[in-house]
Design a protein around this motif. Structure first.
Motif, PDB file in Angstrom:
ATOM      1  N   PHE A 112      -9.036   0.263  -8.905  1.00 20.65           N
ATOM      2  CA  PHE A 112      -7.627  -0.088  -8.771  1.00 20.65           C
ATOM      3  C   PHE A 112      -7.480  -1.165  -7.704  1.00 20.65           C
ATOM      4  CE2 PHE A 112      -8.055   4.110 -10.438  1.00 20.65           C
ATOM      5  CZ  PHE A 112      -7.107   4.168 -11.445  1.00 20.65           C
ATOM      6  N   VAL A 113      -6.910  -2.295  -8.092  1.00 17.56           N
ATOM      7  CA  VAL A 113      -6.793  -3.431  -7.179  1.00 17.56           C
ATOM      8  C   VAL A 113      -5.350  -3.532  -6.686  1.00 17.56           C
ATOM      9  CG1 VAL A 113      -7.089  -5.926  -6.913  1.00 17.56           C
ATOM     10  CG2 VAL A 113      -8.597  -4.640  -8.447  1.00 17.56           C
ATOM     11  N   THR A 114      -5.187  -3.689  -5.395  1.00 21.30           N
ATOM     12  CA  THR A 114      -3.844  -3.851  -4.835  1.00 21.30           C
ATOM     13  C   THR A 114      -3.911  -4.871  -3.704  1.00 21.30           C
ATOM     14  OG1 THR A 114      -1.909  -2.632  -4.003  1.00 21.30           O
ATOM     15  CG2 THR A 114      -4.053  -1.909  -3.206  1.00 21.30           C
ATOM     16  N   ASN A 115      -2.758  -5.151  -3.145  1.00 19.66           N
ATOM     17  CA  ASN A 115      -2.672  -6.063  -2.006  1.00 19.66           C
ATOM     18  C   ASN A 115      -3.045  -5.314  -0.722  1.00 19.66           C
ATOM     19  OD1 ASN A 115      -0.495  -6.592   0.251  1.00 19.66           O
ATOM     20  ND2 ASN A 115      -1.018  -8.575  -0.631  1.00 19.66           N
ATOM     21  N   ASP A 116      -3.634  -5.996   0.248  1.00 23.33           N
ATOM     22  CA  ASP A 116      -4.112  -5.296   1.447  1.00 23.33           C
ATOM     23  C   ASP A 116      -2.993  -4.644   2.266  1.00 23.33           C
ATOM     24  OD1 ASP A 116      -3.158  -7.786   2.244  1.00 23.33           O
ATOM     25  OD2 ASP A 116      -4.645  -8.030   3.832  1.00 23.33           O
ATOM     26  N   VAL A 117      -1.850  -5.331   2.354  1.00 21.65           N
ATOM     27  CA  VAL A 117      -0.739  -4.760   3.124  1.00 21.65           C
ATOM     28  C   VAL A 117      -0.156  -3.559   2.378  1.00 21.65           C
ATOM     29  CG1 VAL A 117       1.532  -5.190   4.099  1.00 21.65           C
ATOM     30  CG2 VAL A 117      -0.207  -6.968   4.190  1.00 21.65           C
ATOM     31  N   ARG A 118      -0.056  -3.701   1.062  1.00 21.96           N
ATOM     32  CA  ARG A 118       0.393  -2.596   0.223  1.00 21.96           C
ATOM     33  C   ARG A 118      -0.528  -1.387   0.411  1.00 21.96           C
ATOM     34  NH1 ARG A 118       3.344  -4.066  -4.382  1.00 21.96           N
ATOM     35  NH2 ARG A 118       4.054  -5.947  -3.380  1.00 21.96           N
ATOM     36  N   ALA A 119      -1.829  -1.638   0.448  1.00 16.23           N
ATOM     37  CA  ALA A 119      -2.787  -0.544   0.627  1.00 16.23           C
ATOM     38  C   ALA A 119      -2.590   0.128   1.982  1.00 16.23           C
ATOM     39  CB  ALA A 119      -4.218  -1.062   0.503  1.00 16.23           C
ATOM     40  N   ALA A 120      -2.451  -0.687   3.034  1.00 16.26           N
ATOM     41  CA  ALA A 120      -2.281  -0.119   4.372  1.00 16.26           C
ATOM     42  C   ALA A 120      -0.976   0.680   4.458  1.00 16.26           C
ATOM     43  CB  ALA A 120      -2.302  -1.230   5.414  1.00 16.26           C
ATOM     44  N   THR A 121       0.057   0.208   3.753  1.00 16.91           N
ATOM     45  CA  THR A 121       1.310   0.953   3.707  1.00 16.91           C
ATOM     46  C   THR A 121       1.090   2.326   3.068  1.00 16.91           C
ATOM     47  OG1 THR A 121       2.593  -1.088   3.550  1.00 16.91           O
ATOM     48  CG2 THR A 121       3.669   0.936   2.814  1.00 16.91           C
ATOM     49  N   TRP A 122       0.375   2.328   1.935  1.00 14.66           N
ATOM     50  CA  TRP A 122       0.014   3.601   1.296  1.00 14.66           C
ATOM     51  C   TRP A 122      -0.724   4.499   2.268  1.00 14.66           C
ATOM     52  CZ3 TRP A 122      -0.195   6.576  -3.185  1.00 14.66           C
ATOM     53  CH2 TRP A 122       0.558   6.100  -4.264  1.00 14.66           C
ATOM     54  N   GLY A 123      -1.637   3.926   3.040  1.00 16.69           N
ATOM     55  CA  GLY A 123      -2.403   4.713   3.991  1.00 16.69           C
ATOM     56  C   GLY A 123      -1.496   5.394   5.007  1.00 16.69           C
ATOM     57  N   GLU A 124      -0.612   4.620   5.624  1.00 20.13           N
ATOM     58  CA  GLU A 124       0.292   5.210   6.626  1.00 20.13           C
ATOM     59  C   GLU A 124       1.248   6.213   5.978  1.00 20.13           C
ATOM     60  OE1 GLU A 124       0.314   5.124   9.853  1.00 20.13           O
ATOM     61  OE2 GLU A 124      -1.243   3.614  10.171  1.00 20.13           O
ATOM     62  N   TRP A 125       1.647   5.913   4.740  1.00 20.11           N
ATOM     63  CA  TRP A 125       2.599   6.791   4.050  1.00 20.11           C
ATOM     64  C   TRP A 125       1.961   8.135   3.689  1.00 20.11           C
ATOM     65  CZ3 TRP A 125       4.253   6.129  -1.716  1.00 20.11           C
ATOM     66  CH2 TRP A 125       5.308   6.992  -2.008  1.00 20.11           C
ATOM     67  N   THR A 126       0.748   8.073   3.148  1.00 18.53           N
ATOM     68  CA  THR A 126       0.156   9.311   2.638  1.00 18.53           C
ATOM     69  C   THR A 126      -0.581  10.104   3.709  1.00 18.53           C
ATOM     70  OG1 THR A 126      -1.759   8.014   1.904  1.00 18.53           O
ATOM     71  CG2 THR A 126      -0.081   8.480   0.254  1.00 18.53           C
ATOM     72  N   HIS A 127      -1.171   9.403   4.694  1.00 23.45           N
ATOM     73  CA  HIS A 127      -1.997  10.133   5.667  1.00 23.45           C
ATOM     74  C   HIS A 127      -1.766   9.699   7.105  1.00 23.45           C
ATOM     75  CE1 HIS A 127      -4.163  11.965   2.393  1.00 23.45           C
ATOM     76  NE2 HIS A 127      -4.419  10.782   1.867  1.00 23.45           N
ATOM     77  N   GLY A 128      -0.749   8.881   7.373  1.00 22.18           N
ATOM     78  CA  GLY A 128      -0.552   8.395   8.734  1.00 22.18           C
ATOM     79  C   GLY A 128       0.823   8.748   9.269  1.00 22.18           C
ATOM     80  N   ALA A 129       1.469   7.755   9.869  1.00 26.86           N
ATOM     81  CA  ALA A 129       2.746   7.994  10.549  1.00 26.86           C
ATOM     82  C   ALA A 129       3.920   8.119   9.589  1.00 26.86           C
ATOM     83  CB  ALA A 129       3.013   6.845  11.530  1.00 26.86           C
ATOM     84  N   GLY A 130       3.674   7.889   8.297  1.00 23.02           N
ATOM     85  CA  GLY A 130       4.780   7.911   7.337  1.00 23.02           C
ATOM     86  C   GLY A 130       4.830   9.145   6.474  1.00 23.02           C
ATOM     87  N   THR A 131       3.998  10.134   6.756  1.00 15.20           N
ATOM     88  CA  THR A 131       3.962  11.300   5.867  1.00 15.20           C
ATOM     89  C   THR A 131       5.282  12.063   5.909  1.00 15.20           C
ATOM     90  OG1 THR A 131       2.955  12.570   7.642  1.00 15.20           O
ATOM     91  CG2 THR A 131       1.472  11.629   6.011  1.00 15.20           C
ATOM     92  N   GLY A 132       5.617  12.648   4.763  1.00 10.54           N
ATOM     93  CA  GLY A 132       6.794  13.524   4.693  1.00 10.54           C
ATOM     94  C   GLY A 132       8.109  12.808   4.537  1.00 10.54           C
ATOM     95  N   THR A 133       8.093  11.492   4.299  1.00 19.02           N
ATOM     96  CA  THR A 133       9.370  10.824   4.083  1.00 19.02           C
ATOM     97  C   THR A 133       9.337  10.046   2.778  1.00 19.02           C
ATOM     98  OG1 THR A 133      10.951   9.207   4.928  1.00 19.02           O
ATOM     99  CG2 THR A 133       8.663   8.832   5.480  1.00 19.02           C
ATOM    100  N   ARG A 134      10.497   9.867   2.183  1.00 16.86           N
ATOM    101  CA  ARG A 134      10.597   9.164   0.905  1.00 16.86           C
ATOM    102  C   ARG A 134      11.221   7.785   1.072  1.00 16.86           C
ATOM    103  NH1 ARG A 134      10.766  11.823  -3.836  1.00 16.86           N
ATOM    104  NH2 ARG A 134      12.689  10.778  -4.476  1.00 16.86           N
TER     105      ARG A 134
END
Lengths: 327, 327
Positions: A112-134
């Motif tokens: 699965f290919v994505t943009n690097d910033v998009r990927a980092a956003t996913w990272g923070e969202w799913t396992h970093g400072a962004g978990t638990g919010t929509r």
């Protein structure tokens, strides 16, 4: 065939920039089981594919229990998610290369290919400072400024997969020329390159005031954002003023982002923030004071948590999401 | 009981501002079958409910064949969609009033309460200049500036239902004070009130240059946006410069909006645009030139189509969507 010995399904995450390949095996909880970094100018497309395959092999050897089911890769450039084609990656010198299909052939797992910033956003969202919010905005302030926006639990993609270029929102109409050509972009004031440029100009206008900066950097043109922060840390009034201006510009941009997107959480990351964590504390009260009260009622402003691993953790999460959605 | 004689299901749309109630019976194709307008300061909450009920009765009498199945109302203020409570409507002087439940009791049909700009966005999206796209920004440039954003086929709401306040994105960091208190908002340069304020200041600085403006308005402080447009229409250089600046500010803000949201279509409406349709033609090439090419690849910039009816058509569409989602 033996199944993965670990309890958690694993995927591979790759963070591909102009001068590095960072690859990791990551489990479903976002834990990096093994990682491998190649730091050098990423070569032409064929060579880069081989380098990625090498790092994957090294990670597999380092974590033999894991049987990664897919690979996600974040690329600094414009990508087509559905075809895995990288349309344009200026830092890599690539145009229209079939990264997804080529890696898939070499590795035998879905890619699965994505943009690097998009990927980092996913990272923070799913396992970093962004978990638990929509409703989340993640802003990475490094040399450049990039962002990712999650809206009602979905990553904002836009009509041509280009949404979230928050560094290129106009912050000073008619102002400093951005690297993108637009006058007055947010990035042209707060990005690392822009802090350096503003400092160099200020030193040339006031050589006496900027003496410490020149002393630390060697010359006016060699002053970087790091020089400014270092001089400010020593209490140099000239550098402190440059830092204060930077905080004010950052806060002004964040007010607009908060009023436009109304996130529940605003996550600030990237090199400039990592080296100046106090920026987060400083902008917080300004944003709460100046943004519309309806938009700040539930707003938290926090630091990113994954630092340099956000890209691989996020790319791996994108891959996991991808294979699970395919089932 | 007789069913609606018309083929199309109808709903009622209400557009409620500080000085008007506009109510219409609208069919599923967005055609206004009957409408009724009350222009006067909207009174206290009880009186306003009665005024709305009156306009509904008048519409029903004018279109006896229609049997509207629900009512949607757009209110200039912050609303809670789920409860139908208006939390804060400064132009109406309301705080925490149960508009939805009260209207529901009086009218005996389901009532859906939304924000007025949100309703107008729905109107343009479902039956106006925004049809057929899933990634849309609608910007209303009137006295104030409001916006609505559709992302992947869903209206952007944000964490506290306040998203889309595009008039309050910072356009000139540290610039003119906005009515919201933030320095440098887009609205503080391009909103009708701000055009007037900028003109008044310019006249005071250069009374000779601003002679025609003062002549047309009666005094420097009486100059409005309409005065500026009228003088510019007569070729007055002073007014033309004010208009040119306004176009430049508008385009600068749009660049940021396009880079942030990456819409397929950007719809421009509201009084300032309706009175200056050439603004759309003028900003189009600037935005295409200055925004990121990835974000403009499929971008169209067009005029809104429903003018003053956008609010009732949209509120009616919200109501239709609401009853159909409930089924």
């Amino acid at each position: 065939m033996a199944r993965s010995a670990g309890k958690s399904k694993t995927t591979i995450g790759v963070d591909l920039g102009g001068t590095k390949v960072l690859t990791g095996i990551v489990d479903a909880e976002g834990v990096v089981r093994a990682s491998q970094r190649l730091s050098s100018a990423v070569g032409d497309f064929d060579a880069a594919v081989e380098e990625i395959v090498e790092t994957v092999s090294a990670c597999r050897a380092a974590s033999p229990d894991a049987s990664p089911v897919a690979l996600g890769i974040g690329v600094a450039g414009q990508v087509e998610r559905d075809t895995g084609v990288v349309r344009f990656a200026p830092n890599l010198g690539w145009r229209d290369v079939p990264l997804g299909s080529r890696l898939g052939e070499r590795l035998g797992i879905p890619v699965f290919v994505t943009n690097d910033v998009r990927a980092a956003t996913w990272g923070e969202w799913t396992h970093g400072a962004g978990t638990g919010t929509r409703d989340l905005v993640v802003l990475f302030v490094g040399t450049g400024i990039g962002g990712g926006v999650v809206v009602a639990g979905r990553l904002l993609e836009g009509a041509t997969n280009a949404a979230g270029e928050l560094g290129h929102q106009t912050l000073v109409a008619g102002g400093r020329t951005c690297r993108c050509g637009n006058p007055g972009c947010f990035e042209a004031y707060v990005g690392g390159w822009a802090i350096a440029e503003r400092a160099t100009e200020a030193v040339r206008e006031d050589p006496a005031g900027g003496r410490l900066l020149v002393e630390l950097a060697g010359s006016a043109s060699a002053v970087t954002a790091a020089t400014v922060m270092s001089a400010a840390g020593q209490g140099d009034a000239f550098a402190v003023r440059l830092v204060d201006d930077t905080v004010e510009y950052l806060a002004s941009a964040l007010v607009g982002i908060v009023n436009g997107f109304n996130p529940a959480r605003l996550v600030l990351g990237g090199g400039v923030i990592e080296h100046n964590p106090s920026f987060v504390e400083r902008v917080r009260p300004i944003v709460h004071q100046r943004a519309l009260s309806a938009a700040t009622r539930r707003l938290e402003i926090v630091r990113a948590r994954l630092a340099g691993n956000a890209g691989i953790v996020g790319a791996a999460a994108v891959a996991l999401h991808g294979v699970e959605a395919d089932v």
